[in-house]
Design a protein around this motif. Sequence first.
Motif, PDB file in Angstrom:
ATOM      1  N   ALA A 177     -10.115   1.252  -7.687  1.00 13.94           N
ATOM      2  CA  ALA A 177      -9.173   1.640  -8.741  1.00 13.94           C
ATOM      3  C   ALA A 177      -9.159   3.156  -8.902  1.00 13.94           C
ATOM      4  N   ASP A 178     -10.335   3.764  -8.872  1.00 15.28           N
ATOM      5  CA  ASP A 178     -10.447   5.221  -8.959  1.00 15.28           C
ATOM      6  C   ASP A 178      -9.687   5.882  -7.808  1.00 15.28           C
ATOM      7  N   LEU A 179      -9.903   5.361  -6.591  1.00  7.21           N
ATOM      8  CA  LEU A 179      -9.242   5.913  -5.411  1.00  7.21           C
ATOM      9  C   LEU A 179      -7.727   5.763  -5.494  1.00  7.21           C
ATOM     10  N   PHE A 180      -7.256   4.599  -5.948  1.00  4.62           N
ATOM     11  CA  PHE A 180      -5.822   4.342  -6.025  1.00  4.62           C
ATOM     12  C   PHE A 180      -5.152   5.254  -7.053  1.00  4.62           C
ATOM     13  N   ILE A 181      -5.798   5.446  -8.194  1.00  4.25           N
ATOM     14  CA  ILE A 181      -5.220   6.305  -9.236  1.00  4.25           C
ATOM     15  C   ILE A 181      -5.101   7.735  -8.729  1.00  4.25           C
ATOM     16  N   ARG A 182      -6.168   8.239  -8.107  1.00  3.07           N
ATOM     17  CA  ARG A 182      -6.136   9.619  -7.596  1.00  3.07           C
ATOM     18  C   ARG A 182      -5.100   9.761  -6.481  1.00  3.07           C
ATOM     19  N   ASN A 183      -5.041   8.749  -5.615  1.00  3.47           N
ATOM     20  CA  ASN A 183      -4.080   8.799  -4.519  1.00  3.47           C
ATOM     21  C   ASN A 183      -2.644   8.748  -5.039  1.00  3.47           C
ATOM     22  N   SER A 184      -2.418   7.938  -6.066  1.00  5.79           N
ATOM     23  CA  SER A 184      -1.073   7.822  -6.641  1.00  5.79           C
ATOM     24  C   SER A 184      -0.611   9.152  -7.221  1.00  5.79           C
ATOM     25  N   LYS A 264      -0.076  -8.047  -6.493  1.00  9.77           N
ATOM     26  CA  LYS A 264      -0.323  -7.429  -5.199  1.00  9.77           C
ATOM     27  C   LYS A 264      -1.801  -7.065  -5.102  1.00  9.77           C
ATOM     28  N   ARG A 265      -2.226  -6.647  -3.923  1.00  8.83           N
ATOM     29  CA  ARG A 265      -3.625  -6.283  -3.751  1.00  8.83           C
ATOM     30  C   ARG A 265      -3.720  -5.035  -2.894  1.00  8.83           C
ATOM     31  N   LEU A 266      -4.812  -4.281  -3.102  1.00  9.83           N
ATOM     32  CA  LEU A 266      -5.018  -3.085  -2.287  1.00  9.83           C
ATOM     33  C   LEU A 266      -5.508  -3.481  -0.906  1.00  9.83           C
ATOM     34  N   PRO A 267      -5.094  -2.763   0.123  1.00 10.10           N
ATOM     35  CA  PRO A 267      -5.602  -3.062   1.464  1.00 10.10           C
ATOM     36  C   PRO A 267      -7.057  -2.648   1.586  1.00 10.10           C
ATOM     37  N   VAL A 275      -7.714   7.016   5.586  1.00  9.34           N
ATOM     38  CA  VAL A 275      -8.732   7.992   5.206  1.00  9.34           C
ATOM     39  C   VAL A 275      -8.102   9.316   4.805  1.00  9.34           C
ATOM     40  N   ASP A 276      -6.848   9.526   5.097  1.00  9.82           N
ATOM     41  CA  ASP A 276      -6.150  10.754   4.765  1.00  9.82           C
ATOM     42  C   ASP A 276      -5.768  10.720   3.291  1.00  9.82           C
ATOM     43  N   GLU A 277      -6.251  11.732   2.547  1.00 14.84           N
ATOM     44  CA  GLU A 277      -5.964  11.750   1.111  1.00 14.84           C
ATOM     45  C   GLU A 277      -4.479  11.949   0.831  1.00 14.84           C
ATOM     46  N   ASN A 278      -3.747  12.514   1.807  1.00 12.89           N
ATOM     47  CA  ASN A 278      -2.323  12.755   1.605  1.00 12.89           C
ATOM     48  C   ASN A 278      -1.470  11.527   1.925  1.00 12.89           C
ATOM     49  N   ARG A 279      -2.090  10.489   2.473  1.00 11.31           N
ATOM     50  CA  ARG A 279      -1.343   9.290   2.839  1.00 11.31           C
ATOM     51  C   ARG A 279      -1.357   8.308   1.674  1.00 11.31           C
ATOM     52  N   PRO A 280      -0.198   7.863   1.222  1.00 13.73           N
ATOM     53  CA  PRO A 280      -0.177   6.950   0.060  1.00 13.73           C
ATOM     54  C   PRO A 280      -0.780   5.590   0.385  1.00 13.73           C
ATOM     55  N   ILE A 281      -1.478   5.050  -0.564  1.00 15.34           N
ATOM     56  CA  ILE A 281      -2.037   3.698  -0.433  1.00 15.34           C
ATOM     57  C   ILE A 281      -1.044   2.731  -1.047  1.00 15.34           C
ATOM     58  N   GLU A 282      -0.474   1.876  -0.218  1.00 22.52           N
ATOM     59  CA  GLU A 282       0.541   0.944  -0.695  1.00 22.52           C
ATOM     60  C   GLU A 282      -0.074  -0.443  -0.928  1.00 22.52           C
TER      61      GLU A 282
END
Length: 666
Positions: A177-184, A264-267, A275-282
């Motif tokens: 959740a932490d990773l998804f929020i920061r990535n978003s 939905k669920r995170l991959p 692993v790229d911080e600039n790549r969005p997590i869908e």
Amino acid sequence: MVCPRRRNHGFLLMNFAKSMLAISLRQLGIVHDILIAAVSMTIAMSIAWGWQPLFSVWQIWLLIGAYTALSAVCFPFFSLNSGAWRYASLLDVLSIVKAVTFINLAFLLLHFLLFRGAFLPRSTIVISWFIMIVGLGGPRLAYRLMKERRLDRRSLAASAIAGTKRDLLLYGFNDNADLFIRNSRRNRRQDAIVGIIDEKSKNRRRQLHGIRVLGTLAELEQTIVWAEKRGTPVGELVVTEVDIPAARLSRIVATCAPLGVTVKRLPDISQTGIVDENRPIEPLPIALEDLLGRQEVDLDIAEVERLIKDRLVIVTGAGGSIGSELVRQIARFAPRRLVLIDNSEFNLWSVTRQISDEFPTVPILPRIVDVRHGNRIRTLFAEVGPDVVFHAAALKHVPIVEDNPVEGIDTNLLGTRNVADATLAAGASAFVMISTDKAVNPSNVMGATKRAAEAYCQALDLDQDATRFITVRFGNVLGSTGSVIPLFRSQLEKGGPLTVTHPHITRFFMTIPEASRLILHAAGHGITDTRAKGQIFVLDMGKPIRVAELAERVIQLAGLKPHIDIDIRFVGLRKGEKLYEELFGEGETREETGRAGLLIAGSRVSDVKLLSRSFANIEGAVAAGDAQRALDILRRIVPEYQPAIIDDDTGADPARLAQPTPPAPA
């Protein structure tokens, strides 16, 4: 029209400007860090000595200069400016702490060895340590916070203009959740994360990057009402836990469906390579397979590789659901040549194109051949000389075969005999027949033909030692041609209703890739395990599942409510259909193989010569188109075959209903 050369020049100039800007910002960061080192020691000295000595004692400035120079030399070794400030994290703070601690200890040690600590109060080391950490870390975190807030405002403004803003909840207060929020926030997602749902009471009212835990799954309805009052109607819930149990995931889906919330669920980032911080997590849609709760079985790579690598492999029915996935997985083991057989031109073209694109180094030979044509099969096998044959060609749809028994017998029984005999004549090392749980205590023509084919392969396996004949039996696969899932989805697209034959009907289910993996697993093990000679490998299908429950899950995954938005209608059992399937028949023993997901059915074995005579008789009846005589001979070959008699009122077979109830479905 803009000249292409000018356009290229403009593009190059833009990239050059960006690179120069990045370099200048990095250099600015280096200057900042050196200034902070000087300022921190200056403040530390002023606190320890007072301000007056700074204007009269030149040795103090010498120490400040030496401290600053040592810091400038040491900073690059701790990679303080190797990353961008906008991505500053706890790891960067840790690097700062390491660097500052090393610099202060090294400076103290060198000064003591050279000058015995003259003009250096001990407190200055402690004071400068604190000031320097704050001075180096504070601006980095402040810059990141400023950037994220600016991105949030831009994202919200853009989504408001485009009308694509989505309000969602996260399920799970965890690292993902932490990773998804920061990535978003970093990637300007047009989403507004309203809050977090979590089951642990200790996390109640906690926050993650300013996003609060709002309650548990049981309080979801109240949470959604609260969000609507705030003008953020929730339409999506994202499950952040990767390895969430299927039962809990099913409960989440069932809870969200009546509220009109899509799940939905995170991959799995470790699997997808994000692993790229600039790549969005869908987030990914929940698949029906995610709700089955089946444990993945690891394939014994060594055994399968020995069976397939550098061998000529034939797959019949290569264009079908199981056959095409089997071909795909076989190609991964680098066979010398892969011969694909199917009687459908389109299916054969499709699988050939897919495998050629995905595995361009694997030689492929596509052949349009019907397994019912024994002479053509024998000629082809003699021509190519197979090492291993996987026989997946069959008619599998129970009501269709029930209405066309001659074609079912010709394909499933005589077709298997043709391929098995051709395999033996060609001197192949292994023949793998793909069977079905409908062959157990069969109540339909399809199941009876597959049981007769099993018996023939068992008999051949015991009758000689040149070729191993391995039979693999398993239940339904999700998504195969003619299976219930594509039917449900098609009915759902039309607005329903979803049709189920009986409220209590159950079936074993697994995914096509898993079934194909386990077939290879059984084949690899069977070729080396002589104790299984003449026996049947059975894939562990887990617990049976109610088909009506499966229909409910399909509706819920679409964000709809079963029996309210979409109706489920019970239409009665079809010809030859049983309420439940079995993996082991009467008189068969269940044995363990020592391999996960793989069992052995110890079954009676017929004499191969007797079976050959019966097959010759049934072949004559098929050639004459005499369905009744062919069925009579089939009953003699498979004495446990009892055609189902459907009751017009209940839509069920009274004889089958009188049998003991199977284990409760999962």
